[in-house]
Motif scaffolding. Structure first.
Motif, PDB file in Angstrom:
ATOM      1  N   ASP A   1       0.818  -1.224   0.000  1.00 23.43           N
ATOM      2  CA  ASP A   1       0.000   0.000   0.000  1.00 23.43           C
ATOM      3  C   ASP A   1       0.843   1.262   0.000  1.00 23.43           C
ATOM      4  O   ASP A   1       0.350   2.347   0.292  1.00 23.43           O
ATOM      5  CB  ASP A   1      -0.924   0.001   1.221  1.00 23.43           C
ATOM      6  CG  ASP A   1      -0.151   0.118   2.536  1.00 23.43           C
ATOM      7  OD1 ASP A   1       1.096  -0.073   2.523  1.00 23.43           O
ATOM      8  OD2 ASP A   1      -0.783   0.395   3.573  1.00 23.43           O
TER       9      ASP A   1
ATOM     10  N   PHE B   1      -0.562   4.207  -1.964  1.00 22.38           N
ATOM     11  CA  PHE B   1      -1.658   4.918  -1.292  1.00 22.38           C
ATOM     12  C   PHE B   1      -1.107   5.851  -0.215  1.00 22.38           C
ATOM     13  O   PHE B   1      -1.539   7.006  -0.091  1.00 22.38           O
ATOM     14  CB  PHE B   1      -2.626   3.916  -0.662  1.00 22.38           C
ATOM     15  CG  PHE B   1      -3.497   3.211  -1.654  1.00 22.38           C
ATOM     16  CD1 PHE B   1      -4.683   3.785  -2.100  1.00 22.38           C
ATOM     17  CD2 PHE B   1      -3.143   1.966  -2.151  1.00 22.38           C
ATOM     18  CE1 PHE B   1      -5.496   3.137  -3.023  1.00 22.38           C
ATOM     19  CE2 PHE B   1      -3.946   1.309  -3.071  1.00 22.38           C
ATOM     20  CZ  PHE B   1      -5.128   1.896  -3.509  1.00 22.38           C
ATOM     21  N   ARG B   2      -0.149   5.361   0.546  1.00 23.41           N
ATOM     22  CA  ARG B   2       0.410   6.178   1.638  1.00 23.41           C
ATOM     23  C   ARG B   2       1.150   7.391   1.084  1.00 23.41           C
ATOM     24  O   ARG B   2       1.038   8.502   1.610  1.00 23.41           O
ATOM     25  CB  ARG B   2       1.323   5.322   2.502  1.00 23.41           C
ATOM     26  CG  ARG B   2       0.544   4.247   3.265  1.00 23.41           C
ATOM     27  CD  ARG B   2       1.446   3.163   3.799  1.00 23.41           C
ATOM     28  NE  ARG B   2       2.432   3.667   4.747  1.00 23.41           N
ATOM     29  CZ  ARG B   2       3.426   2.939   5.255  1.00 23.41           C
ATOM     30  NH1 ARG B   2       3.562   1.672   4.877  1.00 23.41           N
ATOM     31  NH2 ARG B   2       4.272   3.455   6.116  1.00 23.41           N
TER      32      ARG B   2
END
Length: 520
Positions: free
Chosen positions: A126, A129-130
């Motif tokens: 992820d 996304f971060r």
């Protein structure tokens, strides 16, 4: 920016600009997309890039497809102090290094100010996304068009259907219409992936950013600024992950040094030996046996200066721009040239690329042996070899003997017990997008086949996918495919993509026929 702002390092054109100039240029590319709808590529090149692309052995290339991509990229920046140091040793210094890790936050900041959107593609887990969330919080107003972390293939049998499996990714990106695409698959996967999808991506600018998402998300720490400026960031990286990185950096720097010193020493030798070279030149090469050129086919000849350098390239750039705006071929006259520096070579590589993009015939004439050695030492003779002629008379004959055929075509002929398929020209992702693949597969799938690649100048991984499809179609009917006539670039690309052992390969058509007669 002009072609005098380009420095060729080991045959790779690198744009000589600051971080702020790079950011401004990328947003200018975003604006240009509205008029020409052409997806543009930006690459940030470091030592890892160079050693992944080139072989330390003279005249050899480790990754022909990646080298082709970098030479044709719309902007290339120096992501690493070793490249900056090398440019200084060659007396054509780059202004500064421009890294992906520095570009990404600056682009995000400017995108927020200009109301442009960014798509985050790739990154482990992820982390994309971060990184997107952190940049959006840091720069309010930055529009995140989307985030997606798929797995993509650039080697092995999976290449067979890579174009089809890419379609979901491309459609997801195109559906939201970002202005900038960050691609974080790592080198060379991110560059190869973009290149094979360039023709169907509706994004103004794409840039490969490697592990930058991890720096932003904090999963990997970046070195302090003072360490970055000293060029010792690689030591900081090794300390963080010694088991994984020490061998990679050690081998990388060793290979880079093998590439570096011959070019530097030759550059010094060339500068010292420039005086007196002209007395060896054969006079009259420019006009020997050259008929007058008139009308639409008029040859536009640009006489290059004795020293093609930063100081003298500007006039050549202006003449070349004018020549491209007219009908007819372009000839670069080298009959007075005795010295070229990396800026001059950068102009020549970009001139070659621009001529190809414009569909112009492009020739070099009167190239002195010393200049040919310069091209060879600087890993660029492969670009100019087929365009180089001794005299204008030779150019004239070549012009009238050329077959102005499509960039790629093939022929299929029947033998006694097999089909002979010949491929010609350049087989890349763009040509694959125009090729009727089912028609070709139907034409050959009923017989054992020989695929003669002797006249194929270049093939990329998308083209290799066609070879895999041919083999699969034949195998499905109990038939065989034998390849022959492979040049060094095709052979090496098959090796680097781990496909070489999957094909039966013969030296020429006669050997291929014998292979078929002998059976599996």
């Amino acid at each position: 920016m002009t072609d005098t702002d380009v420095i060729a390092i080991l045959g790779i054109p690198v744009d000589n600009l600051t971080l702020e100039q790079a950011v401004e240029r990328m947003f200018a590319m975003v604006d240009e997309y509205a008029s020409d709808r052409r997806a543009r590529q930006v690459a940030t090149v470091n030592v890892d890039f160079v050693v992944n692309t080139l072989s330390p052995l003279p005249g050899r290339v480790r990754h022909p497809e990646l080298l082709n991509i970098l030479r044709r990229a719309d902007m290339v920046t120096a992501d690493g102090m070793p490249l900056v140091v090398l440019s200084r040793l060659m007396k054509t210094p780059l202004k500064e290094r421009v890294t992906g890790a520095d570009l990404v936050p600056r682009l995000a900041e400017e995108a927020a100010r200009r109301r442009k959107s960014i798509f985050f593609l790739g990154g482990r887990g992820d982390v994309g996304f971060r990184a997107a969330e952190i940049l959006r919080d840091r720069y309010p107003g930055m529009a995140v068009a989307g985030v997606f972390s798929p797995f993509v293939e650039v080697e092995g049998l999976a290449l067979t259907d890579a174009t089809e499996t890419d379609l979901e990714i491309v459609e997801r990106i195109n559906d939201v219409g970002p202005d900038i695409l960050f691609i974080a698959f790592g080198n060379p996967k991110q560059e190869v992936w973009f290149d094979r999808n360039r023709h169907r991506l509706h994004v103004p600018v794409s840039i490969g950013v490697g592990g930058t998402f991890e720096f932003i998300a904090g999963t990997v720490r970046r070195a302090p600024l003072w360490v970055q400026k000293t060029g010792l960031e690689w030591i900081f990286r090794i300390i963080q992950d010694p088991l994984r990185l020490w061998k990679r950096y050690l081998i990388g720097f060793f290979k880079f040094s093998l590439l570096l010193w011959p070019v530097v020493l030759y550059s010094v030798y060339s500068r010292l030996g420039t005086r007196g070279d002209r007395r060896h030149r054969v006079e009259g090469n420019r006009d020997k046996a050259a008929p007058p050129a008139t009308g639409a086919a008029a040859i536009r000849t640009i006489r290059l200066p004795a020293s093609l350098t930063l100081q003298t390239s500007g006039a050549a750039v202006q003449e070349f721009d004018l020549a491209l705006s007219h009908e007819g071929p372009v000839v670069l006259d080298f009959s007075e040239v005795s010295f070229i520096d990396p800026v001059g070579l950068g102009f020549l590589i970009r001139a070659w690329r621009r001529a190809e993009d414009a569909g112009k015939r492009f020739y070099l004439v009167g190239v002195f042996p010393k200049i040919r050695r310069f091209f060879e030492m600087n890993r660029s003779w492969d670009i100019f070899r087929e365009h180089t002629f001794e005299t204008m008379g030779d150019v004239w004959q070549a012009m009238h003997g050329e077959n102005r055929s499509p960039s790629f075509f093939y022929s299929v002929s029947s033998g006694r017990d097999h089909l002979l398929i010949r491929m010609f020209g350049r087989l890349d992702a763009f040509e694959m997008s125009r090729l009727d693949v089912p028609e070709l597969l139907d034409a050959v799938s009923g017989s054992d086949s020989i695929l003669d690649l002797q006249s194929l100048r270049f093939i990329d991984s998308s083209g290799l996918a066609l070879l895999l499809k041919l083999q699969r179609a034949l195998a499905g009917r109990g038939r065989r495919l034998v390849l022959c006539g492979l040049n060094d670039g095709t052979t090496q690309l098959l090796r680097i993509t781990r496909l070489y052992k999957l094909f039966e390969i013969a030296e020429d058509a006669a050997s291929a026929r014998q292979t078929l007669l002998e059976g599996p």
